[in-house]
Structure formats: structure tokens, C-alpha cells
Design an enzyme around this catalytic site. Structure first.
Site, PDB file in Angstrom:
ATOM      1  N   THR A   1      -5.428   3.180  -7.245  1.00 55.97           N
ATOM      2  CA  THR A   1      -6.727   2.987  -6.592  1.00 55.97           C
ATOM      3  C   THR A   1      -7.680   4.101  -6.987  1.00 55.97           C
ATOM      4  OG1 THR A   1      -5.789   1.737  -4.778  1.00 55.97           O
ATOM      5  CG2 THR A   1      -7.877   2.833  -4.337  1.00 55.97           C
TER       6      THR A   1
ATOM      7  N   TYR B   1      -1.893   5.759  -4.419  1.00 51.85           N
ATOM      8  CA  TYR B   1      -2.906   6.816  -4.305  1.00 51.85           C
ATOM      9  C   TYR B   1      -2.321   8.046  -4.981  1.00 51.85           C
ATOM     10  CZ  TYR B   1      -5.855   4.419  -0.826  1.00 51.85           C
ATOM     11  OH  TYR B   1      -6.704   3.551  -0.182  1.00 51.85           O
TER      12      TYR B   1
ATOM     13  N   LYS C   1      -7.504  -0.092  -9.860  1.00 52.21           N
ATOM     14  CA  LYS C   1      -8.108  -0.909  -8.795  1.00 52.21           C
ATOM     15  C   LYS C   1      -9.340  -0.202  -8.249  1.00 52.21           C
ATOM     16  CE  LYS C   1      -7.089  -2.911  -4.236  1.00 52.21           C
ATOM     17  NZ  LYS C   1      -7.786  -2.073  -3.250  1.00 52.21           N
TER      18      LYS C   1
ATOM     19  N   SER D   1       0.828  -1.212   0.000  1.00 47.50           N
ATOM     20  CA  SER D   1       0.000   0.000   0.000  1.00 47.50           C
ATOM     21  C   SER D   1       0.860   1.259   0.000  1.00 47.50           C
ATOM     22  CB  SER D   1      -0.876  -0.019   1.263  1.00 47.50           C
ATOM     23  OG  SER D   1      -1.471   1.236   1.475  1.00 47.50           O
TER      24      SER D   1
ATOM     25  N   HIS E   1     -13.020  -2.165  -2.522  1.00 41.69           N
ATOM     26  CA  HIS E   1     -12.144  -1.782  -1.406  1.00 41.69           C
ATOM     27  C   HIS E   1     -12.536  -2.546  -0.133  1.00 41.69           C
ATOM     28  CE1 HIS E   1      -9.245   1.743  -0.858  1.00 41.69           C
ATOM     29  NE2 HIS E   1      -9.228   1.191   0.340  1.00 41.69           N
TER      30      HIS E   1
HETATM   31  C1  LIG Z   1      -7.544  -2.495   6.790  1.00 41.29           C
HETATM   32  C2  LIG Z   1      -7.560  -2.349   5.315  1.00 41.29           C
HETATM   33  C3  LIG Z   1      -6.755  -1.392   4.718  1.00 41.29           C
HETATM   34  C4  LIG Z   1      -6.760  -1.244   3.326  1.00 41.29           C
HETATM   35  N1  LIG Z   1      -5.908  -0.346   2.754  1.00 41.29           N
HETATM   36  C5  LIG Z   1      -5.913  -0.207   1.410  1.00 41.29           C
HETATM   37  C6  LIG Z   1      -5.025   0.707   0.788  1.00 41.29           C
HETATM   38  O1  LIG Z   1      -4.206   1.353   1.433  1.00 41.29           O
HETATM   39  N2  LIG Z   1      -5.103   0.847  -0.560  1.00 41.29           N
HETATM   40  C7  LIG Z   1      -5.979   0.120  -1.322  1.00 41.29           C
HETATM   41  O2  LIG Z   1      -6.029   0.280  -2.546  1.00 41.29           O
HETATM   42  N3  LIG Z   1      -6.807  -0.783  -0.747  1.00 41.29           N
HETATM   43  C8  LIG Z   1      -6.791  -0.959   0.576  1.00 41.29           C
HETATM   44  N4  LIG Z   1      -7.623  -1.876   1.153  1.00 41.29           N
HETATM   45  C9  LIG Z   1      -8.506  -2.717   0.304  1.00 41.29           C
HETATM   46  C10 LIG Z   1      -7.802  -4.021  -0.092  1.00 41.29           C
HETATM   47  O3  LIG Z   1      -6.766  -3.778  -0.992  1.00 41.29           O
HETATM   48  C11 LIG Z   1      -8.786  -5.001  -0.767  1.00 41.29           C
HETATM   49  O4  LIG Z   1      -9.434  -4.352  -1.830  1.00 41.29           O
HETATM   50  C12 LIG Z   1      -9.829  -5.571   0.207  1.00 41.29           C
HETATM   51  O5  LIG Z   1      -9.271  -5.778   1.483  1.00 41.29           O
HETATM   52  C13 LIG Z   1     -10.359  -6.894  -0.335  1.00 41.29           C
HETATM   53  O6  LIG Z   1     -11.343  -7.408   0.491  1.00 41.29           O
HETATM   54  P1  LIG Z   1     -11.084  -8.540   1.600  1.00 41.29           P
HETATM   55  O7  LIG Z   1     -10.474  -7.843   2.770  1.00 41.29           O
HETATM   56  O8  LIG Z   1     -12.452  -9.058   1.864  1.00 41.29           O
HETATM   57  O9  LIG Z   1     -10.169  -9.572   0.993  1.00 41.29           O
HETATM   58  C14 LIG Z   1      -7.605  -2.058   2.535  1.00 41.29           C
HETATM   59  C15 LIG Z   1      -8.393  -3.036   3.144  1.00 41.29           C
HETATM   60  C16 LIG Z   1      -8.361  -3.199   4.513  1.00 41.29           C
HETATM   61  C17 LIG Z   1      -9.197  -4.286   5.134  1.00 41.29           C
END
Ligand SMILES: Cc1cc2nc3c(=O)[nH]c(=O)nc-3n(C[C@H](O)[C@H](O)[C@H](O)COP(=O)(O)O)c2cc1C
Length: 363
Positions: free
Chosen positions: A158, A132, A228, A108, A252
Site C-alpha cells: 500500500t 504496510y 496499491k 490486511s 483507499h
Molecule cells: C474500514 C476500512 C479499512 C481499510 N483498511 C485497509 C488496510 O488495512 N490496508 C489497505 O491497503 N487498504 C485498506 N482499506 C482500503 C480498501 O482496501 C479499499 O481500497 C477500499 O475500501 C475500496 O473502496 P470501497 O470501500 O468503496 O470498496 C480499508 C478500507 C476500509 C473501508
């Protein structure tokens, strides 16, 4: 105990138990009423498999290709912010666990570890960087360049944030990051010295991003760019028209727009429209090898997991991450065999159909 885990629910239980309420809700929670958070998991269960039999399945492999190179498992680790909140090994532990499973780790922008440290922790492994976009284009550029310099092989831009979603658990908990927890690459790119809060970070991001910015990024970038956070066929086509190498179908993890489509419900129209013209990934609610097989049958090249890998990290550092990915690998292998397939590429649209409404399995 990691060796007692039978499935990802065991990892989730143990991972959650290690965390205080603030980080636990930050990681586990979603936006608004958490409808999309729940439906992400449930929607994979709305599909049924059409297994083929008598196909000699003594030798089954989970090896697949993403971006023209092999992975041992078509399950990548999704970018998740602030991993030091989960375990002191943080993003390094995640990278080591992903490397042990022979798959790609996506880092990330809001990482507590710099790309070069992640690369050094898992030398020879494959890493992608989630980007980002910031109001100051020089910050965006510096972050991208740092990842490319460290040997990362793709950028995921993203598109479904900012602004940040309405995370009511965090508001109720008055959740803030610990003062000592920073995002060193972002701090370096902004030229600051103090760690930024989540609100300060989102305020620095570019809320005016458009497809032409994606086009500029993709044309300036020496490695493939994915978009994404795509949930419609229309936007998937726009992503390709503006130079993306592929898309990640994602909401997300239900953290942004509540009541947006579950990923499993968005995937079929996007897969049909792209029809193999570009790399197609999907994330959100993948908790079983059967979910992975369903996504591949619906046309994805690979899936990503966010929270499951995080529960592994929280419960057992890099070994926990490897254990979670190992369970998914075993489940996928068994699902392939029982579907009469010897490789992920054998799976196709004829292997799945929607469940009859009366028998929808509720998770
Ligand atoms: C705690 C947390 C932080 C996340 N941070 C980011 C991030 O910094 N950038 C991003 O594109 N997606 C972020 N995501 C989304 C994940 O990349 C992903 O799309 C998502 O977790 C998929 O769903 P799942 O947790 O059910 O596998 C985050 C998800 C979680 C749970």
C-alpha cells in the site's frame, strides 16, 4: 434477512444497523469532507454503456483470470483492517465468503487473524496479503514471510498510507480500538505482547518509503508484488519500472487524501498507458455489477470491493459476504448478457463512453 437483499444498498443498511457508532463511522467514513468517498461511487455513474445486440447470450460466464489463474468472479475482496470489529467471524468469515464466491480475499496487515488461520478457514482458496512497510525492515519482512509461508500468492504494497488520513468522524467519536482487539501478526513481528492502538501502529510505519523500497521488496519477494494506491499513469509506469507485477488503482476508499481523483476517473489514463503490459486492478465505490462491467471495459482485469464485503460480514458473517458477492455476480452476468457479451473478456473500450454532462446520474 440476507435472502431479502435485492442489491448492495440492502446489505449496507443491514450491516450498518449491526454496528455501534464508533466502528460504524470507522468503516463507513472517509477523509476530510468525504468528497472522494462520495465521488468514488458517483464517478462510475458518469459512464454509459454501448451495448451490442443479437449476439446469442444463452451461456454467459463471469469467470475471469487474475495473475494467470481463474476466478469465478472478477470481484476480489479488498484488504480491510480490524474485521473483528464488524463480526466475531472476522477475517475467517471474510475468507469463507470469498471462497464460496470463487474469488480472492486480500488480507490486511492490520488483520485481527493470522494468515495461517485464514488459509485454514478456506483451504484451497486464493489469498493475497496487503503489506504496510514498517520503519524496522525486519518487521516488514516477517509479515511478508508469514503470508508467503501460509500459501498467499501475491503481496499488495500500500503506497497511499502512512500517514493516516484526516478521519474526522473518528476524531469526533474519539474512536479507539477495544483493548482486546489485536493484530497478532504485527504484534509477533514487533516482538511485543500488548495490542497496539491505531496511532501506535501508524507511528511504527515507514513514512519514508520510496520506489527503490518497492524495487527491493519486489526483488526479494518470491511472489508477485502489486502497488496499491496508484492514481496516475506516471506512478503506474514507475511501479512497473521498479518490479511490480501490477497496480491497484485506488484512493483507499476515500480515506486518505480527500479530493484525490475518484478511481473511475483515474483508471482510463492508467489503462491506456499500461496497455495490457501488467495486471491492472481497481477499487473504490464499486456497488453494482454495472460498475464492475464499466471497470473491465475501461481496461481493468478485475475490481476489489472493501465496504460492501464488510457490510455483508457485519450483517451475516461469511454468509453475508457470500450474499454480497453473489448479488454482484448476478448483476454482472445480466449486464454482460445485455451488452451482448458472454464473458468478461468480451468487454472492451468500445462498450463505454462518458455520459453527456447534462445527464450525469447522481447516486
Ligand atoms: C474500514 C476500512 C479499512 C481499510 N483498511 C485497509 C488496510 O488495512 N490496508 C489497505 O491497503 N487498504 C485498506 N482499506 C482500503 C480498501 O482496501 C479499499 O481500497 C477500499 O475500501 C475500496 O473502496 P470501497 O470501500 O468503496 O470498496 C480499508 C478500507 C476500509 C473501508
Amino acid at each position: 434477512m440476507l435472502s431479502d437483499w435485492i442489491n448492495l444498498a440492502d446489505a449496507e443498511r443491514d450491516g450498518l444497523a449491526k454496528l455501534d457508532q464508533g466502528p460504524r463511522d470507522y468503516f463507513a467514513g472517509g477523509a476530510g469532507d468525504e468528497v472522494t468517498l462520495r465521488e468514488n461511487v458517483a464517478a462510475w455513474g458518469h459512464w454509459r454503456l454501448r451495448p451490442r445486440v443479437l449476439n446469442d447470450v444463452r451461456e454467459v460466464s463471469t469467470v475471469a483470470e487474475v495473475l494467470g489463474r481463474p476466478v469465478d468472479l472478477p470481484v476480489l475482496v479488498a484488504p480491510v483492517a480490524y474485521q473483528r470489529l464488524a463480526h466475531p467471524e472476522a477475517e475467517r468469515g471474510m475468507a469463507v465468503g470469498a471462497a464460496a464466491a470463487g474469488t480472492v480475499m486480500c488480507l490486511s496487515t492490520l488483520s485481527t487473524t493470522r494468515p495461517a488461520e485464514v488459509a485454514a478457514a478456506a483451504p484451497g482458496a486464493r489469498h493475497w496479503f496487503q503489506l504496510y512497510a514498517f520503519k524496522d525492515a525486519a518487521v516488514t519482512r516477517a509479515l511478508m514471510d508469514e503470508a508467503i509461508e501460509a500459501g498467499f500468492e501475491a503481496i499488495l504494497v500500500t503506497a497511499d498510507a502512512p500517514p493516516g488520513g484526516n478521519r474526522e468522524r473518528d476524531r469526533r467519536n474519539r474512536f479507539t480500538l477495544p483493548r482486546e482487539l489485536g493484530t497478532p501478526s504485527l504484534t509477533a513481528a514487533t516482538g511485543g505482547s500488548e495490542a497496539l492502538t491505531i496511532e501506535q501502529t501508524f507511528a511504527l510505519m515507514n513514512h519514508a518509503l520510496t520506489w527503490s523500497d518497492v524495487e527491493s521488496l519486489a526483488s526479494e519477494c518470491s511472489i508477485p508484488v502489486f502497488v496499491k494506491g496508484v492514481l496516475t499513469a506516471e506512478d503506474a509506469v514507475l511501479a512497473l519500472d521498479h518490479g511490480a507485477a501490477g497496480v491497484v488503482v485506488s484512493n483507499h476508499g476515500g480515506r486518505q487524501l480527500d479530493r484525490s481523483l475518484a478511481s473511475a476517473d483515474a483508471l482510463p489514463e492508467i489503462a491506456e498507458t499500461l496497455d495490457g503490459r501488467a495486471a491492472l486492478l481497481v477499487d473504490g465505490g464499486i456497488r453494482r455489477g454495472i460498475d464492475v462491467a464499466t471497470a473491465l471495459a475501461l481496461g481493468a482485469d478485475a475490481v476489489l470491493v472493501g465496504r460492501p464485503a464488510l457490510w455483508g460480514l457485519a450483517a451475516g458473517g461469511h454468509e453475508g459476504v457470500a450474499a454480497v458477492l453473489g448479488l454482484l455476480r448476478e448483476e454482472l452476468e445480466l449486464t454482460l448478457a445485455l451488452c451482448g457479451c458472454t464473458s468478461p473478456t468480451d468487454l472492451g473500450r468500445t462498450h463505454v463512453r462518458r455520459a453527456p454532462v447534462t445527464s450525469v446520474y447522481s447516486v
